[in-house]
Design a protein around this motif. Structure first.
Motif, PDB file in Angstrom:
ATOM      1  N   GLY A 209       0.827  -1.191   0.000  1.00 59.95           N
ATOM      2  CA  GLY A 209       0.000   0.000   0.000  1.00 59.95           C
ATOM      3  C   GLY A 209       0.864   1.244   0.000  1.00 59.95           C
ATOM      4  N   PHE A 210       0.211   2.385   0.167  1.00 61.72           N
ATOM      5  CA  PHE A 210       0.913   3.660   0.131  1.00 61.72           C
ATOM      6  C   PHE A 210       0.497   4.517   1.315  1.00 61.72           C
ATOM      7  CE2 PHE A 210       0.825   2.248  -4.271  1.00 61.72           C
ATOM      8  CZ  PHE A 210       2.142   2.471  -4.668  1.00 61.72           C
ATOM      9  N   ALA A 211       1.406   5.380   1.726  1.00 59.99           N
ATOM     10  CA  ALA A 211       1.110   6.401   2.724  1.00 59.99           C
ATOM     11  C   ALA A 211       1.642   7.718   2.182  1.00 59.99           C
ATOM     12  CB  ALA A 211       1.761   6.065   4.056  1.00 59.99           C
ATOM     13  N   PHE A 212       0.823   8.768   2.252  1.00 58.61           N
ATOM     14  CA  PHE A 212       1.260  10.055   1.703  1.00 58.61           C
ATOM     15  C   PHE A 212       0.528  11.185   2.409  1.00 58.61           C
ATOM     16  CE2 PHE A 212      -2.199   8.374  -0.819  1.00 58.61           C
ATOM     17  CZ  PHE A 212      -3.068   9.447  -0.981  1.00 58.61           C
ATOM     18  N   LEU A 213       1.051  12.386   2.213  1.00 52.71           N
ATOM     19  CA  LEU A 213       0.478  13.579   2.804  1.00 52.71           C
ATOM     20  C   LEU A 213      -0.073  14.488   1.711  1.00 52.71           C
ATOM     21  CD1 LEU A 213       3.299  14.410   5.359  1.00 52.71           C
ATOM     22  CD2 LEU A 213       1.015  13.626   5.948  1.00 52.71           C
ATOM     23  N   THR A 214      -1.210  15.100   1.986  1.00 52.46           N
ATOM     24  CA  THR A 214      -1.770  16.101   1.089  1.00 52.46           C
ATOM     25  C   THR A 214      -2.028  17.379   1.876  1.00 52.46           C
ATOM     26  OG1 THR A 214      -4.035  15.328   1.505  1.00 52.46           O
ATOM     27  CG2 THR A 214      -2.887  14.391  -0.398  1.00 52.46           C
ATOM     28  N   GLN A 215      -2.093  18.489   1.141  1.00 53.05           N
ATOM     29  CA  GLN A 215      -2.419  19.779   1.753  1.00 53.05           C
ATOM     30  C   GLN A 215      -3.749  20.252   1.203  1.00 53.05           C
ATOM     31  OE1 GLN A 215       0.346  23.060   1.131  1.00 53.05           O
ATOM     32  NE2 GLN A 215      -0.140  23.868   3.163  1.00 53.05           N
ATOM     33  N   LEU A 216      -4.679  20.542   2.120  1.00 55.99           N
ATOM     34  CA  LEU A 216      -6.005  20.981   1.723  1.00 55.99           C
ATOM     35  C   LEU A 216      -5.984  22.452   1.326  1.00 55.99           C
ATOM     36  CD1 LEU A 216      -6.450  18.321   3.307  1.00 55.99           C
ATOM     37  CD2 LEU A 216      -8.614  19.257   4.105  1.00 55.99           C
ATOM     38  N   ALA A 217      -7.079  22.920   0.735  1.00 62.22           N
ATOM     39  CA  ALA A 217      -7.166  24.311   0.287  1.00 62.22           C
ATOM     40  C   ALA A 217      -7.018  25.291   1.441  1.00 62.22           C
ATOM     41  CB  ALA A 217      -8.490  24.534  -0.445  1.00 62.22           C
ATOM     42  N   ASP A 218      -7.424  24.891   2.643  1.00 64.18           N
ATOM     43  CA  ASP A 218      -7.295  25.786   3.803  1.00 64.18           C
ATOM     44  C   ASP A 218      -5.965  25.581   4.528  1.00 64.18           C
ATOM     45  OD1 ASP A 218      -7.640  23.344   4.986  1.00 64.18           O
ATOM     46  OD2 ASP A 218      -9.492  23.845   6.038  1.00 64.18           O
ATOM     47  N   GLN A 219      -5.015  24.913   3.868  1.00 61.00           N
ATOM     48  CA  GLN A 219      -3.643  24.687   4.325  1.00 61.00           C
ATOM     49  C   GLN A 219      -3.522  23.613   5.413  1.00 61.00           C
ATOM     50  OE1 GLN A 219      -1.695  28.370   5.355  1.00 61.00           O
ATOM     51  NE2 GLN A 219      -1.765  29.151   3.258  1.00 61.00           N
ATOM     52  N   ARG A 220      -4.615  22.949   5.765  1.00 60.87           N
ATOM     53  CA  ARG A 220      -4.487  21.827   6.699  1.00 60.87           C
ATOM     54  C   ARG A 220      -3.803  20.650   6.004  1.00 60.87           C
ATOM     55  NH1 ARG A 220     -10.111  20.236   8.924  1.00 60.87           N
ATOM     56  NH2 ARG A 220     -10.687  20.774   6.769  1.00 60.87           N
ATOM     57  N   ILE A 221      -3.235  19.755   6.825  1.00 59.99           N
ATOM     58  CA  ILE A 221      -2.503  18.606   6.312  1.00 59.99           C
ATOM     59  C   ILE A 221      -3.321  17.333   6.578  1.00 59.99           C
ATOM     60  CG2 ILE A 221      -0.351  17.290   6.443  1.00 59.99           C
ATOM     61  CD1 ILE A 221      -0.023  20.097   5.357  1.00 59.99           C
ATOM     62  N   ALA A 222      -3.327  16.417   5.594  1.00 57.95           N
ATOM     63  CA  ALA A 222      -4.023  15.130   5.749  1.00 57.95           C
ATOM     64  C   ALA A 222      -3.043  14.000   5.491  1.00 57.95           C
ATOM     65  CB  ALA A 222      -5.197  15.040   4.788  1.00 57.95           C
ATOM     66  N   LEU A 223      -3.063  12.993   6.356  1.00 52.98           N
ATOM     67  CA  LEU A 223      -2.274  11.776   6.166  1.00 52.98           C
ATOM     68  C   LEU A 223      -3.204  10.690   5.625  1.00 52.98           C
ATOM     69  CD1 LEU A 223       0.213   9.906   6.540  1.00 52.98           C
ATOM     70  CD2 LEU A 223      -0.582   9.510   8.881  1.00 52.98           C
ATOM     71  N   GLN A 224      -2.810  10.049   4.529  1.00 57.70           N
ATOM     72  CA  GLN A 224      -3.606   8.982   3.952  1.00 57.70           C
ATOM     73  C   GLN A 224      -2.749   7.728   3.844  1.00 57.70           C
ATOM     74  OE1 GLN A 224      -6.503  10.165   1.020  1.00 57.70           O
ATOM     75  NE2 GLN A 224      -5.630  12.216   0.888  1.00 57.70           N
ATOM     76  N   ILE A 225      -3.349   6.581   4.191  1.00 57.99           N
ATOM     77  CA  ILE A 225      -2.601   5.328   4.185  1.00 57.99           C
ATOM     78  C   ILE A 225      -3.537   4.186   3.811  1.00 57.99           C
ATOM     79  CG2 ILE A 225      -2.945   4.991   6.677  1.00 57.99           C
ATOM     80  CD1 ILE A 225      -0.159   3.674   6.741  1.00 57.99           C
ATOM     81  N   GLY A 226      -3.041   3.251   2.994  1.00 55.25           N
ATOM     82  CA  GLY A 226      -3.840   2.086   2.621  1.00 55.25           C
ATOM     83  C   GLY A 226      -3.654   1.715   1.162  1.00 55.25           C
ATOM     84  N   ARG A 227      -4.634   0.977   0.644  1.00 54.96           N
ATOM     85  CA  ARG A 227      -4.653   0.579  -0.762  1.00 54.96           C
ATOM     86  C   ARG A 227      -5.730   1.386  -1.478  1.00 54.96           C
ATOM     87  NH1 ARG A 227      -5.592  -3.899   2.082  1.00 54.96           N
ATOM     88  NH2 ARG A 227      -7.620  -4.140   1.095  1.00 54.96           N
ATOM     89  N   GLU A 228      -5.724   1.280  -2.814  1.00 53.85           N
ATOM     90  CA  GLU A 228      -6.685   2.060  -3.586  1.00 53.85           C
ATOM     91  C   GLU A 228      -8.131   1.737  -3.199  1.00 53.85           C
ATOM     92  OE1 GLU A 228      -4.122   0.463  -4.684  1.00 53.85           O
ATOM     93  OE2 GLU A 228      -3.156   1.400  -6.405  1.00 53.85           O
ATOM     94  N   ASP A 229      -8.386   0.458  -2.877  1.00 52.07           N
ATOM     95  CA  ASP A 229      -9.760   0.041  -2.570  1.00 52.07           C
ATOM     96  C   ASP A 229     -10.107   0.166  -1.088  1.00 52.07           C
ATOM     97  OD1 ASP A 229      -7.958  -1.915  -1.877  1.00 52.07           O
ATOM     98  OD2 ASP A 229      -9.310  -3.575  -2.315  1.00 52.07           O
ATOM     99  N   ALA A 230      -9.125   0.499  -0.255  1.00 52.08           N
ATOM    100  CA  ALA A 230      -9.398   0.609   1.192  1.00 52.08           C
ATOM    101  C   ALA A 230      -8.297   1.431   1.836  1.00 52.08           C
ATOM    102  CB  ALA A 230      -9.473  -0.782   1.830  1.00 52.08           C
ATOM    103  N   TRP A 231      -8.617   2.673   2.119  1.00 51.91           N
ATOM    104  CA  TRP A 231      -7.610   3.490   2.787  1.00 51.91           C
ATOM    105  C   TRP A 231      -8.266   4.382   3.829  1.00 51.91           C
ATOM    106  CZ3 TRP A 231      -9.513   5.257  -1.913  1.00 51.91           C
ATOM    107  CH2 TRP A 231      -9.858   6.604  -2.003  1.00 51.91           C
ATOM    108  N   GLU A 232      -7.441   4.901   4.728  1.00 51.21           N
ATOM    109  CA  GLU A 232      -7.924   5.760   5.800  1.00 51.21           C
ATOM    110  C   GLU A 232      -7.269   7.128   5.675  1.00 51.21           C
ATOM    111  OE1 GLU A 232      -8.589   4.153   9.728  1.00 51.21           O
ATOM    112  OE2 GLU A 232      -7.811   2.230   9.048  1.00 51.21           O
ATOM    113  N   ARG A 233      -8.001   8.142   6.089  1.00 52.07           N
ATOM    114  CA  ARG A 233      -7.558   9.525   5.927  1.00 52.07           C
ATOM    115  C   ARG A 233      -7.677  10.245   7.256  1.00 52.07           C
ATOM    116  NH1 ARG A 233     -10.365  14.251   3.992  1.00 52.07           N
ATOM    117  NH2 ARG A 233      -9.084  15.589   2.657  1.00 52.07           N
TER     118      ARG A 233
END
Length: 409
Positions: A209-233
């Motif tokens: 699986g993968f784990a990565f970080l994204t930045q939202l439009a309001d500059q908050r940070i989200a951590l996402q981890i899992g597979r394409e069919d099942a992941w948590e944010r």
């Protein structure tokens, strides 16, 4: 005086027996019928079905070996209500040893049992079934091709963007979980675990699986981890924002027998551009830029004899229905909990059923059920419930039950 003593004694006996007649009417039993999915054409007799499902209710006795082959998988579901969950049972081969694993959908890890050969599964084994070494390490490796990951996880780039250098590809060897905790540094001071830790579960066998970080439009940070069919944010609090973000990612390999905590990555947040951050202490970086979040990971691996961990996010699902010849009523939300509570404190009756049968109540919890025939006698405020399996009769208040069912009986 003797009469007074006798009266006190009699009153004590009567009072002490007041609670005796209140017993728990709930005695849910495994469903007799299931919707069954299986990846091998195994003849599933009633005896074999009972044997497999019986494993799911016991304390585990084994741990899957590193080298093994998955022979067959069978999933049991409720025939009508998918929300009641499922039980996935797998049969494994490792040399001369055989194992059964059982994963309840409301739990995080499968129970594993060392077992004798099961003939129905053995005859389904194909000649080319190979045992593979699933490994004994959990690897967490930086992934350079983040754009493909972004597309695979269907991240809406209008609302959030991938943080460059934040993508990890992970491989897991077996059942267990990754416990992720965060250490926060602000203005040169360690502020502790201001972000709630979380448990990310992985299943038996080789998982990727993968784990990565994204930045939202309001500059908050989200951590996402899992597979394409099942992941948590997980979205971090608005306390941790910054126009500029830099990632210090590390390559980490966890031995399966280690409970050591490892630093996975550091996230630097700042209102100003961020320079080189490697080989600098988090306190120094936070003093210069504002905020540093350290992401730490610990592998959790259950051993032999350990019971599975029930997930707090997957509460045990309950349903209830009231059915007559002309209608069926479904309970929802608090009403279902109220009915379960009411059935836990009802009075048993030794009298014969009187009146007429007017419906059936069915209660479900996960993949168990219990059914009661409802009997009503004209002019009585109390209904009689008969457990269809045991024939035990219980008394229940009519108005209270009708209020929960939101229908007349």
């Amino acid at each position: 005086m003797k009469d007074v003593i006798r009266l006190i004694g009699l009153a004590t006996l009567l009072l002490s027996g007041c609670g005796v007649n209140e017993i728990n009417a709930l005695n849910l039993r495994p469903l007799s019928t299931y919707a069954i999915q299986q990846d091998q054409n195994v003849p599933l007799t009633s005896a074999l079905k009972s044997r497999l499902l019986n494993y799911c209710e016991q304390k585990p006795t084994g741990v899957l070996p590193i080298r093994r082959a998955e022979v067959a998988t069978i999933t049991f579901r409720h025939p009508f209500y998918n929300e009641l969950g499922s039980k996935t049972i797998k049969y494994w081969r490792s040399g001369d040893a055989r194992y059964v694993s059982c994963l309840n959908s409301n739990e995080q890890n499968a129970r594993v049992f060392l077992t004798d050969e099961i003939v129905e599964f053995e005859t389904a084994v194909t000649a080319n079934l190979l045992e593979i070494d699933v490994g004994d390490t959990f690897s967490f490796i930086p992934e350079p091709n983040g754009e493909n990951v972004l597309q695979s996880f269907s991240v809406n780039e209008a609302h959030e963007t991938m943080i460059p250098g934040s993508v990890f590809r992970y491989h897991t060897p077996d059942r267990g979980a990754l416990h992720v905790a965060y250490e926060v540094f602000q203005d040169g001071v360690a502020t502790g675990q201001l972000i709630e830790p979380k448990l990310f579960v992985f299943e038996s066998g080789k998982n990727e699986g993968f784990a990565f970080l994204t930045q939202l439009a309001d500059q908050r940070i989200a951590l996402q981890i899992g597979r394409e069919d099942a992941w948590e944010r997980t979205v971090f609090s608005s306390l941790f924002t910054g126009e500029h973000v830099a990632i210090d990612s590390l390559e980490v390999v966890f031995p399966s027998d280690s409970n050591a905590r490892r630093l996975l990555k550091r996230v630097v947040l700042s209102s100003a551009p961020i320079g080189e951050i490697t080989e600098q202490a988090s306190t120094e970086l936070s003093e210069r830029y504002g905020t540093v979040i350290e992401v730490w990971g610990t592998v959790k691996r259950p051993g032999a004899g350990e019971l599975t961990i029930t997930s707090e996010q997957k509460k045990s699902m309950r349903l209830a229905t009231y059915e007559t010849e002309t209608k069926i009523a479904h309970l929802g939300g608090p009403s279902t909990s109220d009915l379960f509570e009411l059935l836990s404190h009802v009075k048993p009756s030794s009298k014969e059923l009187t009146g007429e049968q007017c419906g059936t109540i069915a209660v479900y919890e996960q993949l168990t059920e219990q059914r009661f025939d409802v009997w009503m006698e004209e002019g009585e405020d109390t209904l009689q419930l008969m457990d269809i399996e045991t024939k035990q009769v219980y008394l229940i208040d009519r108005l209270e039950l009708e209020s929960m069912l939101d229908t007349y009986i």
